[in-house]
Design a protein around this motif. Structure first.
Motif, PDB file in Angstrom:
ATOM      1  N   PHE A 104     -42.034  -7.910  24.374  1.00 26.34           N
ATOM      2  CA  PHE A 104     -41.369  -6.795  23.688  1.00 26.34           C
ATOM      3  C   PHE A 104     -42.087  -5.475  23.948  1.00 26.34           C
ATOM      4  O   PHE A 104     -41.631  -4.428  23.497  1.00 26.34           O
ATOM      5  N   SER A 105     -43.227  -5.514  24.663  1.00 22.88           N
ATOM      6  CA  SER A 105     -43.976  -4.299  24.988  1.00 22.88           C
ATOM      7  C   SER A 105     -44.339  -4.322  26.465  1.00 22.88           C
ATOM      8  O   SER A 105     -44.117  -5.323  27.152  1.00 22.88           O
ATOM      9  N   SER A 106     -44.915  -3.233  26.947  1.00 24.34           N
ATOM     10  CA  SER A 106     -45.362  -3.193  28.337  1.00 24.34           C
ATOM     11  C   SER A 106     -46.869  -3.018  28.427  1.00 24.34           C
ATOM     12  O   SER A 106     -47.388  -2.592  29.460  1.00 24.34           O
ATOM     13  N   GLY A 107     -47.584  -3.345  27.353  1.00 20.44           N
ATOM     14  CA  GLY A 107     -49.026  -3.130  27.310  1.00 20.44           C
ATOM     15  C   GLY A 107     -49.834  -4.393  27.500  1.00 20.44           C
ATOM     16  O   GLY A 107     -49.292  -5.503  27.637  1.00 20.44           O
ATOM     17  N   ASP A 108     -51.158  -4.233  27.481  1.00 20.73           N
ATOM     18  CA  ASP A 108     -52.051  -5.372  27.693  1.00 20.73           C
ATOM     19  C   ASP A 108     -52.339  -6.152  26.413  1.00 20.73           C
ATOM     20  O   ASP A 108     -52.715  -7.322  26.474  1.00 20.73           O
ATOM     21  N   SER A 109     -52.137  -5.531  25.256  1.00 18.99           N
ATOM     22  CA  SER A 109     -52.430  -6.229  23.994  1.00 18.99           C
ATOM     23  C   SER A 109     -51.550  -7.454  23.813  1.00 18.99           C
ATOM     24  O   SER A 109     -52.033  -8.542  23.454  1.00 18.99           O
ATOM     25  N   GLU A 110     -50.269  -7.296  24.069  1.00 17.00           N
ATOM     26  CA  GLU A 110     -49.364  -8.431  23.926  1.00 17.00           C
ATOM     27  C   GLU A 110     -49.661  -9.505  24.966  1.00 17.00           C
ATOM     28  O   GLU A 110     -49.522 -10.706  24.692  1.00 17.00           O
ATOM     29  N   VAL A 111     -50.096  -9.085  26.154  1.00 14.03           N
ATOM     30  CA  VAL A 111     -50.453 -10.055  27.190  1.00 14.03           C
ATOM     31  C   VAL A 111     -51.585 -10.959  26.715  1.00 14.03           C
ATOM     32  O   VAL A 111     -51.589 -12.167  26.985  1.00 14.03           O
ATOM     33  N   VAL A 112     -52.549 -10.397  25.994  1.00 17.85           N
ATOM     34  CA  VAL A 112     -53.663 -11.189  25.477  1.00 17.85           C
ATOM     35  C   VAL A 112     -53.153 -12.275  24.528  1.00 17.85           C
ATOM     36  O   VAL A 112     -53.562 -13.443  24.616  1.00 17.85           O
ATOM     37  N   VAL A 113     -52.260 -11.903  23.615  1.00 20.75           N
ATOM     38  CA  VAL A 113     -51.728 -12.877  22.661  1.00 20.75           C
ATOM     39  C   VAL A 113     -50.895 -13.938  23.375  1.00 20.75           C
ATOM     40  O   VAL A 113     -51.012 -15.138  23.091  1.00 20.75           O
ATOM     41  N   LYS A 114     -50.075 -13.526  24.327  1.00 21.65           N
ATOM     42  CA  LYS A 114     -49.261 -14.491  25.078  1.00 21.65           C
ATOM     43  C   LYS A 114     -50.145 -15.402  25.941  1.00 21.65           C
ATOM     44  O   LYS A 114     -49.827 -16.583  26.149  1.00 21.65           O
ATOM     45  N   ALA A 115     -51.232 -14.861  26.456  1.00 21.82           N
ATOM     46  CA  ALA A 115     -52.159 -15.689  27.227  1.00 21.82           C
ATOM     47  C   ALA A 115     -52.752 -16.790  26.351  1.00 21.82           C
ATOM     48  O   ALA A 115     -52.914 -17.941  26.789  1.00 21.82           O
ATOM     49  N   TYR A 116     -53.051 -16.453  25.087  1.00 22.29           N
ATOM     50  CA  TYR A 116     -53.541 -17.488  24.170  1.00 22.29           C
ATOM     51  C   TYR A 116     -52.447 -18.511  23.887  1.00 22.29           C
ATOM     52  O   TYR A 116     -52.716 -19.722  23.825  1.00 22.29           O
TER      53      TYR A 116
END
Length: 594
Positions: free
Chosen positions: A96-108
């Motif tokens: 839902f975003s284009s940033g790195d913060s959400e990537v961290v959560v999705k990586a987990y």
């Protein structure tokens, strides 16, 4: 780059969102652009945001992923987030975003606690699972991003700064004697997990800690590079090493341009920062903003290195900003720098970094810095003596060059109730230098400096002083892949030419010779290197303050002797011993520790 805070209740009660919001509020300087909080049952998170990647509200934190049942807060930058995003999308994750913060959560969500192995960057992370209540804390490989923890039987709190935890309340602020011994012996380095306060610890670098719902705590170190020769590189020539390190550093510098805002460089005029500028110019960066600071000379002591930084700026046609600090009362900026310290730091570089960051933040939000090259590539004076001894003599050689005091020296300084048993700093160094994974004494010295000293002195200093002004500092020499490669480089190549020989040879390909063949420089702050005038008065006031007298850390006779001749006693690293004591008391009093 931001500030995070949080709480996990262990007593069955709901998390105290008010305490978490108080903690987060203290970090508005780290994250001036936005703030948010979240709570669910026994867990609460708070966050302050500095907008660097995805400037939209979609990347505001805490990040809540309802589909995955995860909520997270994140401080730092993931340089490979775009590549990870593509991988995760291919595995069925939607964003839902284009940033790195959400990537961290999705990586987990995809890899569990192994998510850290996929991250390239600097980070401190907290993630909680909605359904299980499990809490996961993680810190980057080289400890570039801080994470402090205060644990009691009923609650665990964590934050990006130590003062944030103090704002939450309920912290044991007694002085830890072992940490005090480290501070006064290991040149202000207090290795993780300790801090100077009994009630606050820090998550070690390269660590994932999991707080399980049943009360268990699991922890693993996920990165520990070997310092020794790699058989796969046994036939490499000196030229091969130069080529490989240059390629790796070029990648590291390029990675750290990832941002949705402009990125500049802190240009001291030394080899390390100059090389960062040169490599960016070679990659096609034009009009790169560079910044240098200098102080007026005091008593014949030079206070700037503009001749070198100007030379580099002219060679690469940067948009250069020369910041000159006129001779003035240094006490106010010193007080501000002390207030910005999460832990006491004796280096007078702190004031220079604080003032430099204050000016740079008027122009940019992100800069690259040359920090770390000396520790990674053998730039300090204590490495050549290590090359002349075996592993069994590494401790004595290292301690002679780096330690400020031994156990007998501590007994002269501290009142008995603050003396730790044994010689904690020496015992710590002995264990670290002696453990497996380092091939010789130089490798062992480089390892302790890379994984301990660097983390809890220079890196922490830069993070604290830049983030006090909402400025993100990125350190390409601490790219973990570059560090892994450099750790296997033969010591003789690093120690050549008075230190950092292999880097100097790389520099000769792109830099003016004057920048390379020059004495090693530091941030010169003449008014702080020699205690006199108002600064000496401030140190005296701190050591004689009512809080200092009540605390009674130091023997009166020792303090009185230093005050009679304030510049007589220096450490092996040319630090002022009176300054060590006064700075500690200034820090304690500034942060309300009585």
């Amino acid at each position: 780059m931001c500030g995070l805070a949080g709480e996990l209740r262990r007593d069955g009660s709901r998390a105290d969102i008010g305490a978490v919001e108080r903690m987060a509020a203290t970090m508005s300087d780290r994250g001036p652009d936005d703030g948010g909080s979240w709570s669910h049952g026994s867990v609460a998170f708070g966050h302050r945001r500095l907008k660097i990647i995805d400037l939209s509200a979609a990347s505001n934190q805490p990040i809540v992923d309802s589909a995955a049942g995860l909520t997270g807060v994140f401080n730092g930058c993931i340089y490979n987030y775009r590549e990870l995003r593509e991988q995760l999308q291919a595995r069925g994750h939607t964003f839902f975003s284009s940033g790195d913060s959400e990537v961290v959560v999705k990586a987990y969500a995809e890899w569990g606690v192994d998510f850290v192995d996929h991250l390239v960057g600097m980070f401190a992370v907290a993630i909680t699972e909605r359904d299980s209540g499990r809490l996961v804390l993680a810190r980057d490989r080289l400890g570039i991003k801080p994470l402090y923890v205060a644990e009691r039987p009923d609650v665990v709190r964590f934050a990006s700064t130590l003062p944030a935890l103090l704002a939450g309340g309920g912290v044991d602020t007694g002085i830890d004697p072992v940490s005090l011994a480290h501070y006064l012996s290991f040149h202000s380095v207090v290795p993780a997990p300790r801090t100077i306060l009994n009630g606050i610890r820090k998550l070690p670098p390269a660590t994932v800690r999991v707080y399980q719902p049943d009360g268990r705590v699991d922890e693993r170190r996920y990165w520990d590079p070997p310092f020794g020769r790699d058989p796969r590189r046994a036939d490499w020539s000196e030229q091969d090493w130069q080529d490989a390190l240059l390629e790796s550093l070029t990648t590291a510098v390029q990675r750290r341009m990832v941002a949705d805002v402009p990125v500049g460089v802190l240009l001291s005029g030394g080899l390390d920062s100059s090389l960062v500028v040169a490599l960016l110019a070679e990659q096609g960066q034009r009009g790169l903003a560079t910044f240098s600071i200098g102080f007026d000379a005091v008593g014949g002591r030079e206070g700037d290195e503009f001749v070198y930084s100007d030379l580099v700026a002219q060679r690469f046609d940067t948009d250069h900003h020369q910041i000159r600090v006129a001779a003035r009362d240094l006490v106010p900026p010193l007080e501000a720098a002390v207030a910005a310290m999460s832990e006491p730091m004796v280096s007078h570089d702190c004031v220079a970094f604080y003032l430099l960051s204050q000016e740079v933040a008027k122009h940019l939000k992100v800069v690259q810095s040359g920090q770390g090259a000396d520790e990674i590539l053998g730039g300090y004076h204590w490495y050549p003596p290590l090359a002349r001894v075996g592993r069994d003599q590494a401790l004595d050689t290292y301690a002679t060059a780096f330690f400020d005091r031994d156990a007998a020296g501590l007994a002269q300084v501290l009142n008995p109730e603050y003396l730790a048993a044994g010689d904690p700093a020496r015992e710590f160094a002995a264990a670290h230098l002696g453990r497996a994974g380092a091939q010789d004494a130089v490798d062992a010295g480089l390892r302790i400096d890379t994984t301990v000293m660097l983390v809890d002195d220079p890196v922490k200093r830069v993070d604290n002083m830049t983030m006090a002004h909402g400025l993100e500092a990125r350190v390409p020499f601490l790219d973990h892949e570059f560090v892994e490669l450099a750790a296997t480089c033969p010591p003789e190549l690093k120690l050549a030419q008075g230190g950092k020989g292999v880097l100097k040879e790389i520099g000769r390909r792109v830099l003016p010779w004057e920048v390379i063949d020059r004495p090693k420089g530091y941030f010169p702050v003449p008014g702080l290197t020699h205690l006199e005038g108002k600064l000496l008065d401030r140190v005296r006031d701190a050591l004689h303050a009512p809080a200092a007298r009540r605390r009674g850390l130091f023997r009166n006779g020792y303090v009185d002797g230093l005050l009679r001749d304030p510049n007589a006693e220096l450490t092996p690293l040319r630090g002022n011993k009176l300054w060590q004591l006064g700075l500690l008391e200034m820090w304690l009093q500034n942060h309300g520790i009585d």
